[in-house]
Design a protein around this motif. Structure first.
Motif, PDB file in Angstrom:
ATOM      1  N   ALA A  86     -13.773  10.939  -2.867  1.00 15.89           N
ATOM      2  CA  ALA A  86     -14.316   9.664  -1.892  1.00 15.89           C
ATOM      3  C   ALA A  86     -15.306  10.179  -0.845  1.00 15.89           C
ATOM      4  O   ALA A  86     -16.006   9.480  -0.412  1.00 15.89           O
ATOM      5  N   LEU A  87     -15.268  11.369  -0.442  1.00 15.89           N
ATOM      6  CA  LEU A  87     -15.880  12.126   0.669  1.00 15.89           C
ATOM      7  C   LEU A  87     -17.335  12.196   0.197  1.00 15.89           C
ATOM      8  O   LEU A  87     -18.376  12.127   1.091  1.00 15.89           O
ATOM      9  N   LEU A  88     -17.576  12.597  -0.995  1.00 16.26           N
ATOM     10  CA  LEU A  88     -18.700  12.656  -1.472  1.00 16.26           C
ATOM     11  C   LEU A  88     -19.440  11.549  -1.493  1.00 16.26           C
ATOM     12  O   LEU A  88     -20.760  11.508  -1.193  1.00 16.26           O
ATOM     13  N   ILE A  89     -18.755  10.392  -2.007  1.00 19.64           N
ATOM     14  CA  ILE A  89     -19.555   9.138  -2.031  1.00 19.64           C
ATOM     15  C   ILE A  89     -19.954   8.769  -0.581  1.00 19.64           C
ATOM     16  O   ILE A  89     -21.098   8.368  -0.368  1.00 19.64           O
ATOM     17  N   ALA A  90     -19.060   9.067   0.389  1.00 19.61           N
ATOM     18  CA  ALA A  90     -19.432   8.618   1.825  1.00 19.61           C
ATOM     19  C   ALA A  90     -20.652   9.628   2.313  1.00 19.61           C
ATOM     20  O   ALA A  90     -21.466   9.208   3.063  1.00 19.61           O
ATOM     21  N   VAL A  91     -20.741  10.983   1.858  1.00 18.30           N
ATOM     22  CA  VAL A  91     -22.105  11.633   2.341  1.00 18.30           C
ATOM     23  C   VAL A  91     -23.194  11.073   1.867  1.00 18.30           C
ATOM     24  O   VAL A  91     -24.217  10.810   2.498  1.00 18.30           O
ATOM     25  N   VAL A  92     -23.351  10.855   0.457  1.00 20.61           N
ATOM     26  CA  VAL A  92     -24.447  10.325   0.075  1.00 20.61           C
ATOM     27  C   VAL A  92     -24.873   9.032   0.350  1.00 20.61           C
ATOM     28  O   VAL A  92     -25.984   8.459   0.277  1.00 20.61           O
ATOM     29  N   ALA A  93     -23.785   7.922   0.819  1.00 21.54           N
ATOM     30  CA  ALA A  93     -24.149   6.720   1.221  1.00 21.54           C
ATOM     31  C   ALA A  93     -24.988   7.099   2.750  1.00 21.54           C
ATOM     32  O   ALA A  93     -25.617   5.934   3.345  1.00 21.54           O
ATOM     33  N   HIS A  94     -24.697   8.393   3.297  1.00 19.98           N
ATOM     34  CA  HIS A  94     -25.485   8.528   4.519  1.00 19.98           C
ATOM     35  C   HIS A  94     -25.591   7.449   5.643  1.00 19.98           C
ATOM     36  O   HIS A  94     -26.678   7.030   6.045  1.00 19.98           O
ATOM     37  N   ASN A  95     -24.521   6.981   5.792  1.00 19.17           N
ATOM     38  CA  ASN A  95     -24.448   5.967   6.921  1.00 19.17           C
ATOM     39  C   ASN A  95     -22.975   6.120   7.529  1.00 19.17           C
ATOM     40  O   ASN A  95     -21.775   5.872   7.168  1.00 19.17           O
ATOM     41  N   PRO A  96     -22.890   6.746   8.652  1.00 19.36           N
ATOM     42  CA  PRO A  96     -21.708   7.078   9.574  1.00 19.36           C
ATOM     43  C   PRO A  96     -20.386   5.754   9.589  1.00 19.36           C
ATOM     44  O   PRO A  96     -19.318   6.225   8.988  1.00 19.36           O
ATOM     45  N   LEU A  97     -20.942   4.693   9.807  1.00 18.11           N
ATOM     46  CA  LEU A  97     -19.934   3.641   9.943  1.00 18.11           C
ATOM     47  C   LEU A  97     -19.601   3.164   8.583  1.00 18.11           C
ATOM     48  O   LEU A  97     -18.212   2.987   8.252  1.00 18.11           O
ATOM     49  N   GLY A  98     -20.768   3.322   7.462  1.00 22.02           N
ATOM     50  CA  GLY A  98     -20.190   2.817   6.303  1.00 22.02           C
ATOM     51  C   GLY A  98     -19.136   3.804   5.776  1.00 22.02           C
ATOM     52  O   GLY A  98     -18.371   3.680   5.086  1.00 22.02           O
ATOM     53  N   GLY A  99     -19.496   5.176   5.749  1.00 19.16           N
ATOM     54  CA  GLY A  99     -18.661   6.197   5.430  1.00 19.16           C
ATOM     55  C   GLY A  99     -17.202   6.090   6.012  1.00 19.16           C
ATOM     56  O   GLY A  99     -16.155   6.215   5.092  1.00 19.16           O
ATOM     57  N   ALA A 100     -17.199   5.588   7.304  1.00 21.32           N
ATOM     58  CA  ALA A 100     -15.752   5.375   7.868  1.00 21.32           C
ATOM     59  C   ALA A 100     -14.980   4.244   7.305  1.00 21.32           C
ATOM     60  O   ALA A 100     -13.852   4.325   6.916  1.00 21.32           O
ATOM     61  N   ALA A 101     -15.929   3.239   6.781  1.00 20.05           N
ATOM     62  CA  ALA A 101     -15.226   1.932   6.285  1.00 20.05           C
ATOM     63  C   ALA A 101     -14.736   2.280   4.883  1.00 20.05           C
ATOM     64  O   ALA A 101     -13.730   1.892   4.486  1.00 20.05           O
ATOM     65  N   LEU A 102     -15.575   3.113   4.059  1.00 12.98           N
ATOM     66  CA  LEU A 102     -15.257   3.480   2.896  1.00 12.98           C
ATOM     67  C   LEU A 102     -14.058   4.280   2.708  1.00 12.98           C
ATOM     68  O   LEU A 102     -13.109   4.010   1.822  1.00 12.98           O
ATOM     69  N   MET A 103     -13.809   5.132   3.527  1.00 10.21           N
ATOM     70  CA  MET A 103     -12.746   6.044   3.356  1.00 10.21           C
ATOM     71  C   MET A 103     -11.276   5.430   4.046  1.00 10.21           C
ATOM     72  O   MET A 103     -10.318   5.357   3.359  1.00 10.21           O
ATOM     73  N   PHE A 104     -11.427   4.350   4.915  1.00 11.38           N
ATOM     74  CA  PHE A 104     -10.492   3.589   5.348  1.00 11.38           C
ATOM     75  C   PHE A 104      -9.878   2.461   4.130  1.00 11.38           C
ATOM     76  O   PHE A 104      -8.667   2.553   3.761  1.00 11.38           O
ATOM     77  N   VAL A 105     -10.971   2.165   3.408  1.00  9.00           N
ATOM     78  CA  VAL A 105     -10.610   1.128   2.188  1.00  9.00           C
ATOM     79  C   VAL A 105      -9.942   1.967   1.202  1.00  9.00           C
ATOM     80  O   VAL A 105      -8.916   1.418   0.353  1.00  9.00           O
ATOM     81  N   PHE A 106     -10.460   3.194   0.865  1.00 10.15           N
ATOM     82  CA  PHE A 106      -9.926   4.257   0.149  1.00 10.15           C
ATOM     83  C   PHE A 106      -8.485   4.451   0.389  1.00 10.15           C
ATOM     84  O   PHE A 106      -7.621   4.216  -0.531  1.00 10.15           O
ATOM     85  N   GLY A 107      -8.069   4.682   1.491  1.00 11.10           N
ATOM     86  CA  GLY A 107      -6.892   4.860   1.914  1.00 11.10           C
ATOM     87  C   GLY A 107      -5.704   3.398   1.715  1.00 11.10           C
ATOM     88  O   GLY A 107      -4.652   3.855   1.391  1.00 11.10           O
TER      89      GLY A 107
END
Length: 288
Positions: A152-173
């Motif tokens: 999931a963190l790899l997806i957050a990296v390539v999305a290259h959006n800090p707030l989007g990465g935080a939201a993605l990992m929150f939803v993953f959790g």
């Protein structure tokens, strides 16, 4: 950050959560034993507290991953299709991982060293009989090595959006919460359904297909659009345009010839009239 990525992250967490039981089951059991002297109502609130702390730690990791993507990857990929292609390849990679490929096992071993380094701090949060301790336990829990989290963190990296990465990992959790808070009977039912219906494998195939679509569909559409433009400027079309111009030129020449002919005919008639008038004057003079 698109809704599709958020949905993919949630399904990744939910359908991969049977794997979480293998990694986190012992930790959940230790948390439960440390709350054996707590009332049922407070126990539920403490469970919600440490899960919320875990989601916060996932969000922090997602924020860091998004910052890495923004500061390191985005300047190298600005103005081209590399971000889209990289995102598609990561989705394919994560999908293959969900099918069972142990690509992230080495990364888990590296993470385990960091987890062991946190052991003295982890021991200080027990027993989980207060909300600050439960929150601290959840924050530490988020750094437990897990291949699913790293995917999931790899997806957050390539999305290259800090707030989007935080939201993605929150939803993953959030997707992992139902399996980890369920009772023993419910856990057995969920594991049976996910395993028997092969939902994790199906989600892996969907992520692979999604990644391939992200990479290749825009390329195919661009190729079709370029082909249509080439057909519009093809030699046959150019010949047609040339024929039309040639026909217009011939029509113009024909009109000029007709005008010239008409002019010559008119100038030919004028001397006939003059001759007629001259003959009339001669006859009149003779008569006098």
């Amino acid at each position: 950050m698109t809704t599709a990525l958020l949905v993919a992250a949630f399904l990744m967490g939910f359908l991969g959560s049977p794997h979480c039981l293998g990694m986190c089951g012992g930790l959940v059991a230790a948390f439960s034993l440390s709350m054996k002297d707590v009332s049922p109502a407070k126990r539920r609130r403490l469970i919600a507290t440490y899960h919320f702390g875990r989601l916060i730690s996932y969000s922090i990791l997602g924020l860091i991953a998004g910052l890495i993507g923004t500061t390191v990857l985005e300047p190298l990929m600005r103005g081209n299709s590399t971000p889209r292609i990289l995102l598609g390849l990561v989705l394919v990679f994560v999908g293959v991982t969900m099918l069972g490929a142990p690509f992230l096992s080495k990364l888990e071993r590296v993470g385990m060293r960091f987890w062991q380094y946190l052991s003295p701090i982890r021991q200080k949060v027990f027993p989980l009989n207060t909300y600050p301790r439960a929150m601290a336990a959840g924050l530490l829990w988020g750094y437990l090595p897990c291949g699913l989290v790293y995917g999931a963190l790899l997806i957050a990296v390539v999305a290259h959006n800090p707030l989007g990465g935080a939201a993605l990992m929150f939803v993953f959790g959030l997707g992992t919460v139902p399996m980890l808070v369920a009772t023993h009977e419910t856990v057995g039912w969920l594991r049976d359904k996910i395993g028997r219906l092969r939902l994790r494998q199906i989600n892996g195939f969907i992520m692979i297909l999604s990644g391939l679509a992200v990479v290749f569909v825009p390329m195919i559409m661009k190729s079709m659009h370029s082909g249509a433009q080439m057909n519009h400027g093809s030699p046959s079309a150019m010949m047609t345009d040339g024929n039309m111009q040639h026909m217009n030129s011939e029509n113009h020449e024909i009109h000029e010839m007709l005008d010239t002919t008409h002019t010559e005919m008119g100038s030919h008639e004028m001397p006939d009239r003059d001759q007629t008038d001259s003959m009339g004057d001669t006859l009149e003079h003779t008569a006098q």
